[in-house]
Design a protein around this motif. Sequence first.
Motif, short mmCIF file in Angstrom:
data_model
loop_
_atom_site.label_atom_id
_atom_site.label_comp_id
_atom_site.label_asym_id
_atom_site.label_seq_id
_atom_site.Cartn_x
_atom_site.Cartn_y
_atom_site.Cartn_z
N LEU A 1 0.85 -1.17 0.00
CA LEU A 1 0.00 0.00 0.00
C LEU A 1 0.89 1.23 0.00
CD1 LEU A 1 -3.07 0.69 0.29
CD2 LEU A 1 -2.55 1.09 2.69
N ALA A 2 0.77 2.07 -0.99
CA ALA A 2 1.58 3.28 -1.10
C ALA A 2 1.05 4.35 -0.16
CB ALA A 2 1.57 3.79 -2.52
N PRO A 3 1.96 5.12 0.47
CA PRO A 3 1.49 6.19 1.36
C PRO A 3 0.83 7.30 0.55
CG PRO A 3 3.89 6.25 1.15
CD PRO A 3 3.40 5.03 0.41
N SER A 4 -0.15 7.93 1.15
CA SER A 4 -0.81 9.04 0.48
C SER A 4 0.14 10.22 0.44
CB SER A 4 -2.10 9.42 1.21
OG SER A 4 -1.77 10.01 2.46
N PRO A 5 -0.04 11.15 -0.50
CA PRO A 5 0.85 12.31 -0.57
C PRO A 5 0.89 13.10 0.74
CG PRO A 5 -0.50 12.19 -2.54
CD PRO A 5 -0.99 11.13 -1.59
N ALA A 6 -0.21 13.14 1.46
CA ALA A 6 -0.24 13.87 2.73
C ALA A 6 0.62 13.18 3.78
CB ALA A 6 -1.67 13.99 3.23
N MET A 7 0.79 11.86 3.65
CA MET A 7 1.56 11.11 4.63
C MET A 7 3.02 10.91 4.20
SD MET A 7 -1.19 8.19 5.73
CE MET A 7 0.06 7.27 6.59
N ALA A 8 3.37 11.23 2.98
CA ALA A 8 4.73 11.03 2.50
C ALA A 8 5.71 11.90 3.28
CB ALA A 8 4.82 11.36 1.02
N ARG A 9 6.85 11.30 3.63
CA ARG A 9 7.85 12.06 4.37
C ARG A 9 8.61 12.97 3.42
NH1 ARG A 9 10.98 7.81 8.06
NH2 ARG A 9 12.01 7.49 6.08
N ASN A 10 8.87 14.15 3.87
CA ASN A 10 9.64 15.11 3.08
C ASN A 10 11.11 14.91 3.43
OD1 ASN A 10 10.52 17.19 1.52
ND2 ASN A 10 9.75 18.81 2.83
N ARG A 11 11.76 14.03 2.67
CA ARG A 11 13.16 13.72 2.93
C ARG A 11 14.04 14.39 1.90
NH1 ARG A 11 13.68 7.44 4.18
NH2 ARG A 11 15.79 8.08 3.78
N GLY A 12 15.25 14.59 2.29
CA GLY A 12 16.23 15.12 1.37
C GLY A 12 16.53 16.59 1.61
N VAL A 13 17.69 16.99 1.13
CA VAL A 13 18.15 18.37 1.25
C VAL A 13 18.73 18.81 -0.08
CG1 VAL A 13 18.59 18.24 3.75
CG2 VAL A 13 20.41 17.65 2.14
#
Length: 103
Positions: A1-13
Amino acid sequence: LAPSPAMARNRGVILTEQGRQKLELAIQNPAAPEGERRRLSIEELAHRANLDPGTVSKILGREKVDRGSLESLFRAMGLELTTSDFTKPGSQTEPSAPTIDLE
């Protein structure tokens, strides 16, 4: 099950302009004797930092990468990564380009 966009973690710099300039100075290899100075290649940088050349290209192109990759490249170049050297995508910590009103 793919995470919803609202639940996606904002990773990276993303490298800031200040961080890019700091890294570029180290890449120019100023410690080499005058006649032997040359810019290190993407492959040489990747080898020194134990990173994939594509990751190094992303860093230099100021694309989103994980912080550990950025730390590895800075460490390999003998630099200290500080909070002013990177920003999170979408943050307002780096000044944006001025806008020009064409009306």
